[in-house]
Every structure is written in structure tokens, then in C-alpha cells.
Write an enzyme that holds these catalytic residues in place. Structure first.
Site, PDB file in Angstrom:
ATOM      1  N   LYS A   1      22.275  43.713  46.066  1.00 53.79           N
ATOM      2  CA  LYS A   1      23.129  44.904  46.242  1.00 53.79           C
ATOM      3  C   LYS A   1      24.012  44.797  47.481  1.00 53.79           C
ATOM      4  O   LYS A   1      25.183  45.130  47.436  1.00 53.79           O
ATOM      5  CB  LYS A   1      22.275  46.183  46.386  1.00 53.79           C
TER       6      LYS A   1
ATOM      7  N   ARG B   1      17.790  56.887  45.823  1.00 54.90           N
ATOM      8  CA  ARG B   1      16.610  56.115  45.432  1.00 54.90           C
ATOM      9  C   ARG B   1      15.590  56.972  44.690  1.00 54.90           C
ATOM     10  O   ARG B   1      14.589  56.442  44.212  1.00 54.90           O
ATOM     11  CB  ARG B   1      15.925  55.566  46.687  1.00 54.90           C
TER      12      ARG B   1
ATOM     13  N   ARG C   1       7.045  47.132  47.150  1.00 54.32           N
ATOM     14  CA  ARG C   1       8.442  47.600  47.093  1.00 54.32           C
ATOM     15  C   ARG C   1       8.921  47.672  45.645  1.00 54.32           C
ATOM     16  O   ARG C   1       9.592  48.631  45.251  1.00 54.32           O
ATOM     17  CB  ARG C   1       9.349  46.661  47.902  1.00 54.32           C
TER      18      ARG C   1
ATOM     19  N   ARG D   1      12.392  32.974  50.120  1.00 57.14           N
ATOM     20  CA  ARG D   1      13.383  33.239  51.174  1.00 57.14           C
ATOM     21  C   ARG D   1      12.817  32.912  52.558  1.00 57.14           C
ATOM     22  O   ARG D   1      11.680  33.236  52.870  1.00 57.14           O
ATOM     23  CB  ARG D   1      13.799  34.709  51.117  1.00 57.14           C
TER      24      ARG D   1
ATOM     25  N   ARG E   1      10.234  36.722  56.395  1.00 60.26           N
ATOM     26  CA  ARG E   1      10.394  38.100  56.891  1.00 60.26           C
ATOM     27  C   ARG E   1       9.182  38.932  56.517  1.00 60.26           C
ATOM     28  O   ARG E   1       8.625  38.767  55.425  1.00 60.26           O
ATOM     29  CB  ARG E   1      11.622  38.733  56.241  1.00 60.26           C
TER      30      ARG E   1
HETATM   31  P1  ADP Z   1      15.872  46.941  50.932  1.00 58.89           P
HETATM   32  O1  ADP Z   1      16.893  46.895  49.835  1.00 58.89           O
HETATM   33  O2  ADP Z   1      15.377  45.595  51.331  1.00 58.89           O
HETATM   34  O3  ADP Z   1      14.774  47.928  50.672  1.00 58.89           O
HETATM   35  P2  ADP Z   1      17.475  48.671  52.656  1.00 58.89           P
HETATM   36  O4  ADP Z   1      18.292  48.209  53.805  1.00 58.89           O
HETATM   37  O5  ADP Z   1      18.200  49.229  51.481  1.00 58.89           O
HETATM   38  O6  ADP Z   1      16.607  47.395  52.260  1.00 58.89           O
HETATM   39  O7  ADP Z   1      16.412  49.777  53.125  1.00 58.89           O
HETATM   40  C1  ADP Z   1      15.504  49.508  54.174  1.00 58.89           C
HETATM   41  C2  ADP Z   1      14.482  50.639  54.239  1.00 58.89           C
HETATM   42  O8  ADP Z   1      15.133  51.885  54.576  1.00 58.89           O
HETATM   43  C3  ADP Z   1      13.756  50.936  52.934  1.00 58.89           C
HETATM   44  O9  ADP Z   1      12.644  50.091  52.759  1.00 58.89           O
HETATM   45  C4  ADP Z   1      13.348  52.398  53.145  1.00 58.89           C
HETATM   46  O10 ADP Z   1      12.233  52.466  54.001  1.00 58.89           O
HETATM   47  C5  ADP Z   1      14.523  52.980  53.893  1.00 58.89           C
HETATM   48  N1  ADP Z   1      15.530  53.575  52.988  1.00 58.89           N
HETATM   49  C6  ADP Z   1      16.799  53.135  52.811  1.00 58.89           C
HETATM   50  N2  ADP Z   1      17.473  53.909  51.938  1.00 58.89           N
HETATM   51  C7  ADP Z   1      16.599  54.868  51.531  1.00 58.89           C
HETATM   52  C8  ADP Z   1      16.680  55.960  50.618  1.00 58.89           C
HETATM   53  N3  ADP Z   1      17.808  56.228  49.937  1.00 58.89           N
HETATM   54  N4  ADP Z   1      15.577  56.728  50.440  1.00 58.89           N
HETATM   55  C9  ADP Z   1      14.454  56.498  51.122  1.00 58.89           C
HETATM   56  N5  ADP Z   1      14.295  55.474  51.993  1.00 58.89           N
HETATM   57  C10 ADP Z   1      15.351  54.664  52.205  1.00 58.89           C
END
Ligand code: ADP
Length: 233
Positions: free
Chosen positions: A13, A89, A172, A128, A161
Site C-alpha cells: 500500500k 481499518r 496482524r 524481509r 523488524r
Molecule cells: P502496517 O501497514 O505495517 O500495519 P502502518 O504504518 O499502516 O503499518 O500502521 C502502523 C500502526 O499504526 C498499525 O499497526 C496500528 O497500530 C496503527 N494504525 C495505523 N492506522 C490505523 C488505523 N486506521 N486504525 C487503527 N490503528 C492504526
């Protein structure tokens, strides 16, 4: 124009959001990046999310996420819209987004969902490797470093990581299925929805994204880059 980019963790993404942002001349709004920045700077938002185990993939509460998005959209660079990466989300966040847009006399122009088989995602994560010093990323099979286990740029030993550890990846993905898939299903019924096969190169995915953008907003297909994606603003 407002675009939502959906897809499980590891679907690419972030890469596609950056490309779409440049192509459509709108900012990419990553809620994950907003929270990491707030934590690093110790702002009120940072304090509000400090108890959430983001490194283990736990979700930030919906009300906190929505307030952060509302604040971000008020900044001048979002005047013509944005592409959301990692938001919404949950079903609750999707409803909240609709309300936030209505308050701005706007609506969603497009929902793109990156589709990647689960086995491919797990393979991407577990292979990764990252450099702890300069953050460059590798994959043991698809993008190996020149010297096994060492960063090409600075020679540091590469690491896995914390959030790529197998048990964390499984959690996740499970959370994505439980909380985010239902909202993807809701979006699939909307006319602006397009699914994109994302088990291929970033370039190939982006070609498919451009076709989807053109199909949803036909005027953009033939438009020169400066006008691409101008419809629906
Ligand atoms: P990834 O795609 O690896 O999960 P992101 O950078 O999108 O990484 O998000 C990192 C963290 O931020 C998520 O694991 C979550 O804890 C939090 N987060 C991000 N966006 C949201 C959201 N829309 N709702 C709830 N938590 C979020």
C-alpha cells in the site's frame, strides 16, 4: 478527489499510495505515519496512542484515529483531496470517514483494494530484512543484498523488524481479517470500488491502478499528467 487504498499488511500500500499521490497530485495520508510522527514528537496525539502496542499491530482506538484524520484533512495540502493509506481499518472508521467528508461537502471518489494471497504475504514478511542504520530493505530471495546478511549501502548486519516476526505477522493478518475485511466487503458494493491483483511487481500493479483510475473517471485516462485525476474534485 478522495481515494481509499485498502489491502492487508505487506500488500504494498505504501509504495502504491506514494505513486498515486504523485500521479494525482494529492497527498498520501498514512495514519500509521501520523501516529509514528506524533509519538516521536511527543505531541498530545502521541500521548494518546502511547499505550497502544503499534509494533505488535494493535489498532489505535477509532475515535483517536478519526480525530487525527479530521485534523490532517484541515491542512491546506489536502484542499483538493488525498489518498488514504492504512485508513479506514474498521467499519466504524469507514462510517466516520463518510461523515468527515460530508462535513467537507465531499465524498469518496474511489476505493482501490490490493488483493494478495495470504501465503504470498507471509513469504514477503518472513523474508524481509532491514538495515537498522539506514532503513534500506531487502528480501532474502526477491531482493537479496550483494553480501549475504549485510547492507549494500553501509555494510551493517541486516535484521528482522520486530513487527515482521512470524507470530506478530500472524496476529496482524488475523486482525486484518477480523476488523478490516468486513469494511472491504461493504466497499465492494460501491460503484467506485476496484480490486487490483497485487501479487506482481510494483510497476505492474501501478499500471493496473492507472487503468482503474481511468475507468472510474474516464476523463483522466487521456489527460496529460498535469490534469490526470482532476475529475471529481
Ligand atoms: P502496517 O501497514 O505495517 O500495519 P502502518 O504504518 O499502516 O503499518 O500502521 C502502523 C500502526 O499504526 C498499525 O499497526 C496500528 O497500530 C496503527 N494504525 C495505523 N492506522 C490505523 C488505523 N486506521 N486504525 C487503527 N490503528 C492504526
Amino acid at each position: 478527489m478522495y481515494i481509499v487504498l485498502l489491502g492487508p499488511p505487506g500488500s504494498g500500500k505504501g509504495t502504491q499510495a506514494a505513486r498515486i499521490a504523485a500521479y494525482c497530485r494529492i497527498p498520501a495520508v498514512s495514519t500509521g505515519a501520523i501516529f509514528r510522527d506524533a509519538l516521536a514528537r511527543g505531541t498530545a496525539l502521541g500521548q494518546a496512542v502511547s499505550a497502544v502496542r503499534m509494533d505488535r499491530g494493535e489498532y489505535v482506538p477509532d475515535d483517536v484515529v478519526l480525530a487525527a484524520v479530521d485534523e490532517r484533512l484541515a491542512l491546506p495540502d489536502c484542499a483538493n483531496g488525498c489518498i488514504f493509506d492504512g485508513f479506514p481499518r474498521t467499519v466504524e472508521q469507514a462510517h466516520g470517514l463518510d461523515a468527515v467528508l460530508v462535513a467537507r461537502h465531499a465524498s469518496l471518489d474511489m476505493v482501490l483494494e490490493l488483493i494478495v494471497p495470504e501465503a504470498v504475504l507471509i513469504d514477503r514478511f518472513t523474508g524481509r530484512r532491514v538495515c537498522p542504520r539506514d532503513a534500506s530493505t531487502y528480501h532474502v530471495r526477491y531482493q537479496p543484498p550483494k553480501v549475504d546478511g549485510r547492507c549494500d549501502l553501509c555494510g551493517s548486519p541486516l535484521i528482522i523488524r520486530a513487527d515482521d516476526a512470524e507470530d506478530v505477522v500472524e496476529r496482524r493478518l488475523a486482525l486484518y481479517h477480523e476488523a478490516t475485511m468486513p469494511l472491504a466487503k461493504n466497499y465492494r458494493n460501491r460503484v467506485q470500488y476496484r480490486a487490483i491483483e497485487a501479487d506482481r511487481s510494483a510497476d505492474a500493479i501501478f499500471e493496473a491502478v492507472k487503468v482503474a483510475l481511468g475507468a472510474c473517471m474516464p476523463q483522466t485516462a487521456a489527460a496529460p499528467p498535469s490534469q490526470a485525476c482532476s475529475a471529481g474534485q
